[in-house]
Design a protein around this motif. Structure first.
Motif, PDB file in Angstrom:
ATOM      1  N   LEU A 215      28.550 -25.320   9.277  1.00  0.00           N
ATOM      2  CA  LEU A 215      27.797 -25.524  10.512  1.00  0.00           C
ATOM      3  C   LEU A 215      27.912 -24.305  11.419  1.00  0.00           C
ATOM      4  O   LEU A 215      26.939 -23.921  12.080  1.00  0.00           O
ATOM      5  N   GLY A 216      29.086 -23.675  11.432  1.00  0.00           N
ATOM      6  CA  GLY A 216      29.290 -22.496  12.273  1.00  0.00           C
ATOM      7  C   GLY A 216      28.333 -21.368  11.936  1.00  0.00           C
ATOM      8  O   GLY A 216      27.842 -20.668  12.835  1.00  0.00           O
ATOM      9  N   PHE A 217      28.045 -21.175  10.656  1.00  0.00           N
ATOM     10  CA  PHE A 217      27.084 -20.136  10.256  1.00  0.00           C
ATOM     11  C   PHE A 217      25.696 -20.433  10.838  1.00  0.00           C
ATOM     12  O   PHE A 217      25.003 -19.537  11.314  1.00  0.00           O
ATOM     13  N   THR A 538      21.651 -30.532  18.891  1.00  0.00           N
ATOM     14  CA  THR A 538      22.446 -30.341  20.100  1.00  0.00           C
ATOM     15  C   THR A 538      23.895 -30.757  19.877  1.00  0.00           C
ATOM     16  O   THR A 538      24.818 -30.152  20.435  1.00  0.00           O
ATOM     17  N   LEU A 539      24.105 -31.772  19.074  1.00  0.00           N
ATOM     18  CA  LEU A 539      25.466 -32.177  18.749  1.00  0.00           C
ATOM     19  C   LEU A 539      26.174 -31.085  17.960  1.00  0.00           C
ATOM     20  O   LEU A 539      27.326 -30.748  18.228  1.00  0.00           O
ATOM     21  N   GLY A 540      25.477 -30.522  16.978  1.00  0.00           N
ATOM     22  CA  GLY A 540      26.076 -29.443  16.188  1.00  0.00           C
ATOM     23  C   GLY A 540      26.441 -28.247  17.046  1.00  0.00           C
ATOM     24  O   GLY A 540      27.527 -27.664  16.913  1.00  0.00           O
ATOM     25  N   ILE A 541      25.521 -27.861  17.939  1.00  0.00           N
ATOM     26  CA  ILE A 541      25.795 -26.732  18.823  1.00  0.00           C
ATOM     27  C   ILE A 541      26.978 -27.050  19.736  1.00  0.00           C
ATOM     28  O   ILE A 541      27.888 -26.231  19.923  1.00  0.00           O
ATOM     29  N   GLY A 542      26.964 -28.246  20.328  1.00  0.00           N
ATOM     30  CA  GLY A 542      28.021 -28.618  21.266  1.00  0.00           C
ATOM     31  C   GLY A 542      29.400 -28.579  20.636  1.00  0.00           C
ATOM     32  O   GLY A 542      30.365 -28.080  21.238  1.00  0.00           O
ATOM     33  N   LEU A 543      29.527 -29.099  19.422  1.00  0.00           N
ATOM     34  CA  LEU A 543      30.833 -29.110  18.753  1.00  0.00           C
ATOM     35  C   LEU A 543      31.316 -27.690  18.451  1.00  0.00           C
ATOM     36  O   LEU A 543      32.463 -27.341  18.736  1.00  0.00           O
ATOM     37  N   SER A 557      35.485 -23.163  13.406  1.00  0.00           N
ATOM     38  CA  SER A 557      34.093 -22.961  13.003  1.00  0.00           C
ATOM     39  C   SER A 557      33.888 -21.686  12.199  1.00  0.00           C
ATOM     40  O   SER A 557      32.778 -21.369  11.817  1.00  0.00           O
ATOM     41  N   LYS A 558      34.956 -20.971  11.933  1.00  0.00           N
ATOM     42  CA  LYS A 558      34.880 -19.725  11.181  1.00  0.00           C
ATOM     43  C   LYS A 558      35.494 -19.932   9.791  1.00  0.00           C
ATOM     44  O   LYS A 558      36.242 -20.886   9.555  1.00  0.00           O
ATOM     45  N   PRO A 559      35.225 -19.047   8.850  1.00  0.00           N
ATOM     46  CA  PRO A 559      35.609 -19.300   7.454  1.00  0.00           C
ATOM     47  C   PRO A 559      37.058 -18.982   7.082  1.00  0.00           C
ATOM     48  O   PRO A 559      37.479 -19.302   5.981  1.00  0.00           O
ATOM     49  N   GLN A 560      37.841 -18.361   7.996  1.00  0.00           N
ATOM     50  CA  GLN A 560      39.157 -17.877   7.576  1.00  0.00           C
ATOM     51  C   GLN A 560      40.059 -18.975   7.015  1.00  0.00           C
ATOM     52  O   GLN A 560      40.702 -18.813   5.968  1.00  0.00           O
ATOM     53  N   THR A 606      32.782 -30.627  27.799  1.00  0.00           N
ATOM     54  CA  THR A 606      32.018 -29.899  28.812  1.00  0.00           C
ATOM     55  C   THR A 606      30.857 -29.137  28.197  1.00  0.00           C
ATOM     56  O   THR A 606      29.719 -29.187  28.681  1.00  0.00           O
ATOM     57  N   VAL A 607      31.133 -28.419  27.130  1.00  0.00           N
ATOM     58  CA  VAL A 607      30.077 -27.638  26.478  1.00  0.00           C
ATOM     59  C   VAL A 607      29.015 -28.560  25.892  1.00  0.00           C
ATOM     60  O   VAL A 607      27.813 -28.297  25.995  1.00  0.00           O
ATOM     61  N   SER A 608      29.447 -29.662  25.285  1.00  0.00           N
ATOM     62  CA  SER A 608      28.482 -30.602  24.714  1.00  0.00           C
ATOM     63  C   SER A 608      27.575 -31.158  25.798  1.00  0.00           C
ATOM     64  O   SER A 608      26.363 -31.304  25.618  1.00  0.00           O
ATOM     65  N   SER A 609      28.151 -31.471  26.949  1.00  0.00           N
ATOM     66  CA  SER A 609      27.359 -32.000  28.055  1.00  0.00           C
ATOM     67  C   SER A 609      26.349 -30.984  28.551  1.00  0.00           C
ATOM     68  O   SER A 609      25.253 -31.340  28.984  1.00  0.00           O
ATOM     69  N   ALA A 610      26.712 -29.705  28.483  1.00  0.00           N
ATOM     70  CA  ALA A 610      25.816 -28.648  28.961  1.00  0.00           C
ATOM     71  C   ALA A 610      24.544 -28.561  28.137  1.00  0.00           C
ATOM     72  O   ALA A 610      23.524 -28.041  28.604  1.00  0.00           O
ATOM     73  N   PHE A 611      24.571 -29.086  26.938  1.00  0.00           N
ATOM     74  CA  PHE A 611      23.381 -29.045  26.092  1.00  0.00           C
ATOM     75  C   PHE A 611      22.516 -30.297  26.289  1.00  0.00           C
ATOM     76  O   PHE A 611      21.587 -30.546  25.534  1.00  0.00           O
ATOM     77  N   GLY A 612      22.826 -31.071  27.298  1.00  0.00           N
ATOM     78  CA  GLY A 612      22.003 -32.246  27.600  1.00  0.00           C
ATOM     79  C   GLY A 612      22.405 -33.405  26.719  1.00  0.00           C
ATOM     80  O   GLY A 612      23.587 -33.658  26.507  1.00  0.00           O
ATOM     81  N   ARG A 613      21.426 -34.120  26.215  1.00  0.00           N
ATOM     82  CA  ARG A 613      21.711 -35.278  25.367  1.00  0.00           C
ATOM     83  C   ARG A 613      22.478 -34.831  24.127  1.00  0.00           C
ATOM     84  O   ARG A 613      22.169 -33.820  23.527  1.00  0.00           O
TER      85      ARG A 613
END
Length: 618
Positions: A215-217, A538-543, A557-560, A606-613
């Motif tokens: 998802l991070g990619f 939006t859920l994917g972005i927020g997480l 969210s990174k591959p290491q 907080t970040v998830s909320s910033a993306f709206g629903r």
């Protein structure tokens, strides 16, 4: 000797029985309505064979009753509590059949797929059969295609089950269960209490150590596209219209400016005006040399997913599912392989001859059989020491739909591997005009492998003859404007490439991880023309953005992290690390990350909320 053979799937069991018995076998039902037992004599080893099967993994792993429900405990304790391994409910009748058949057998011969997962399933089968008869001899049949030569060879030369590979898979299963359950429960219980949409859907906000880097990619590329600001550039366009030796009609030859383009208009304009002040072009160099377009490397699982997704417009998981069915029917070799090099002793000609009857590529196969037609496949850099590259094992002409398209792609790819590279002559012409250098190139084609591999293109353009020192006045000399292009969203082929490069999943599991983030609605599929792109919800972005705000040294969210796990699995397979050591090291690492993530999870909220629903984009 009585030999019990156990395949990974019912269709494989039937195919093996048909080959080893010459079609002369009897069939008995088992306790499972989908699984049959096939009996026959195998005089080559003076044995009586019974062939049966399982249906994938026999066991399921889960926490005990005290920890199974979502509110039963603090999710953190799931890193340490015991995990129960039991025969799954759907496998109870399969286990019963194995026990019954093992009691009367002297040898157990395991015929599961020859990869890590197959070794683990084989170890499950061995455990069940050894409980029924403790002194049963356990052997393993190794093969890569359902064809007579390989199946007889596997039956007559069995090897030992690779317990190290089985241990590596077991470690990965247990590790992923602990990590996934702990983070998923923490995420879901925290977020569902704050977002009405999640309360309504009641779906878990799942975490997986492979699915999150995947998802991070997608999110990373999405952010690149959204933050892209186009820049204007300028360049000098030069062309000449002149008849070629083969045509009386004028052909336009376009020359490329050596500087490419510049972002400073005033500088570009000054250079352009200088060219206009001395518009006579002079040929300063003509270089002619042979050139090639290399034929493709032999086909691996990852390359099948990448190329097939791009060329056939099929999802990677769909591609592998279709290839698996064709393998089970005996038309393809085993489709899960990391190897892109054939053994020097591989019998290519017998396979090529089988394709001579095909109306579409039969003539090409016939030409390969003739003198100077066949050229051995290129040798890649990867060899898993288990399976050859993917190739057709038999000709089939009545396939339809996706099966036909996948079979045709693999067959054409294999025949192209056995052909010659495309060849030709490249002529590079450099000219100087007003102190600036320009160039044009010519490619003359000799198609060779391109005649069968219709998915590759090689374009050339005939341009007039030029001699060093000659001068001409360009037909067109213009100052042109352009604009930098935005990166595109990821395609499935792009994502497979990134996952393979960064060690996320294996060649056999990459497709499933992509499908998982789509099924979880962390990622949406968007069609633009004939191309399918992946964009995050939006859920994917927020997480992803929320976890990135926490600022882990090794981001979730990174591959290491997953790359380290995959390397540890290889070490377990090689015997340089034990299953217990791998589990202990990885669990401690994820424990530390869990504690920090829980302590700073307000950043994810907080970040998830910033993306709206916090549902998916439509």
């Amino acid at each position: 000797m009585k030999v019990l053979c156990v395949a990974e799937k019912p269709s494989i069991a039937r195919s093996i029985s048909a080959i080893l018995s010459g079609g002369q076998f009897t069939t008995r039902p088992s306790a499972n309505k989908y699984i049959k037992n096939f009996d026959f004599n195998y005089p080559q080893t003076n044995s009586i064979y019974t062939v049966t099967s399982v249906s994938g993994h026999l066991t399921a792993h889960d926490f005990g009753d005290a920890y199974r429900t979502w509110n039963s405990c603090d999710p953190f304790v799931l890193f340490d509590v015991p995990i129960e391994t039991k025969i799954s409910t759907e496998s109870k009748t399969i286990e019963k059949n194995l026990r019954n058949e093992a009691r009367g057998a002297d040898m157990l011969m395991i015929w599961t797929d020859c990869d890590r997962e197959g070794e683990h399933i084989g170890s499950e089968i061995a455990t069940v059969c050894q409980k029924a008869k403790h002194n049963i001899i356990v052997k393993r049949a190794r093969f890569s295609a359902i064809i007579a030569q390989q199946i007889h060879n596997a039956a007559q030369h069995p090897v030992e089950l690779d317990r190290a590979q089985a241990n590596a898979v077991e470690a990965r299963i247990l590790l992923d269960l602990r990590i996934g359950a702990a983070f998923t429960r923490m995420q879901t219980l925290t977020l569902q209490g704050r977002f009405a949409q999640l309360n309504e859907k009641r779906d878990p906000v799942s975490y997986g150590p492979c699915q999150f880097p995947t998802l991070g990619f997608v999110v990373s590329r999405y952010n690149q596209v959204k933050s892209f600001v186009p820049e204007t550039f300028w360049y000098i366009f030069l062309s000449l219209s002149r008849s070629t030796s083969s045509s009386s009609a004028p052909e336009e030859t376009q020359f490329t400016w050596r500087r490419g383009h510049l972002f400073d208009f005033d500088v570009t304009l000054a250079l352009y005006q200088h060219v206009l002040g001395d518009p006579l072009a002079r040929v300063v160099k003509v270089v002619q040399k042979p050139t090639k377009k290399w034929k493709p490397l032999p086909l691996t699982t990852v390359e099948l997913q990448k190329s097939g997704s791009r060329l056939l417009k099929l999802a990677p998981k769909k591609l592998l599912d279709v290839a698996e069915k064709l393998y089970q029917k005996g038309f393809l070799s085993y489709p899960r392989t990391e190897t892109d090099q054939f053994d020097p002793q591989f019998d290519h000609m017998s396979l090529i001859r089988k394709q001579k009857i095909d109306p579409n590529w039969g003539a090409f196969a016939t030409a390969l059989e003739q003198a100077n037609g066949f050229v051995g496949p290129r040798t890649g850099k990867n060899n898993d020491k288990a399976h050859p590259p993917i190739h057709p094992t038999a000709h089939i002409g009545n396939l339809e739909g996706d099966e036909r398209r996948v079979y045709e792609f693999i067959t054409r790819r294999y025949l192209a591997c056995c052909s010659k590279d495309a060849e030709g002559w490249e002529k590079n012409v450099e000219v100087e005009c007003g102190g600036e250098r320009f160039s044009a190139s010519l490619t003359i084609l000799a198609r060779n492998y391109l005649d069968v591999y219709i998915y590759d293109k090689w374009y050339g353009k005939v341009i007039p003859d030029f001699e060093e020192g000659e001068e001409f006045t360009p037909t067109v000399c213009e100052l042109k404007e352009g604009e930098t292009s935005s990166p595109s969203y990821l395609t499935e082929a792009d994502l497979v490439t990134l996952m393979d490069k960064n060690g996320i999943g294996t060649d056999a599991t990459i497709a499933q991880h992509i499908q998982t983030i789509v099924d979880r609605e962390y990622v949406l599929e968007r069609m633009e023309g004939a191309t399918k792109y992946l964009v995050p919800s939006t859920l994917g972005i927020g997480l992803i953005e929320g976890y990135n705000q926490i600022g882990f040294e090794k981001s979730l969210s990174k591959p290491q992290l997953r790359r380290e796990t995959e390397r540890s699995m290889v070490q377990v397979c090689e015997g340089t690390k034990t299953k217990q050591d791998m589990l202990a090291q990885s669990i401690e690492q994820y424990k530390d990350m869990y504690i920090r993530a829980r302590g700073e999870f307000n950043k994810v909220i907080t970040v998830s909320s910033a993306f709206g629903r916090i549902d998916v984009m439509r």
